[in-house]
Design a protein around this motif. Sequence first.
Motif: not given
Length: 212
Positions: A101-111
Motif C-alpha cells: 500500500g505504501l509502495a502504491w501511494h509513493q508511486w501515485n504521488k511521487h513516482g
Amino acid sequence: MRLLAAMIIATGLATMGLAKGERAGEFDYYVMALSWSPNWCALEGDARNADQCDPRHDFGWILHGLWPQFERGWPSYCQTNVRNPSRSETGAMSDIMASGGLAWHQWNKHGRCSGKAAQDYFALSREAYGLVQRPDVLRQLQRSVELPAKVVEAAFLEVNPDLTEDMITITCKRNHIQEARICLTKELQFRRCGPDVMRDCRSKRAIFESVR
C-alpha cells in the motif's frame, strides 16, 4: 492595489511546494526518506493494527519514498502516460517499504514525477535504499530511549563516509524521531539538500523506540 498584489504573492509562496500535475521527469534531484518503523508504529501504526507493526516483523529503517524534488518545492501527482504498477509489483516492495500500500501511494504521488515506468522507478528506489548504510547501533537498542536528534544524524554520517551534514536531515513528529531524509542526484550520488529540505529536528530529548 498594492495590498492585493502582496496577498497574491503571499498565496503563491505558501503553495509553491504543493503544486500538482507537473510534467513527469521535470525535477532537480531526489530526496530519499527513510522512516524509523518502530516510531511510526508507536505514533500511528499500532492504532491502525497495521501489519507493519505485527511482532513477527522487525522493521527498522524502511524506505518511505524516493521523492523528485525541485531546488525549491517539489512536484506531485504528475501527468504521465505510463501504466500504473500491478499489485504484484507494489507488493514486491514490501520487504523494504513494509507494505504494498505504501509502495502504491509513493508511486501515485511521487513516482509518476520521475518520468520513469513504475518498474524502473521501483528498481531505482531499491538501488537508492541499498546505497545508504543504516546504523546497526540503532537497531541494537534494547528499550526506547531519549536522545538528541543530532545523535541519529551522527550515526548515519559515521557509517556513510561520503555523506556530509548538508546532505541529510533528521525530522521529528510529536517529539519522536520520524525520518532520515537524504538528498541524491538523478544518478544517485549524494548531494547537498535544498533549503526547504534542511529542516533538522532540534530536539535534545527525542524519543527513539527500539526494534520490537
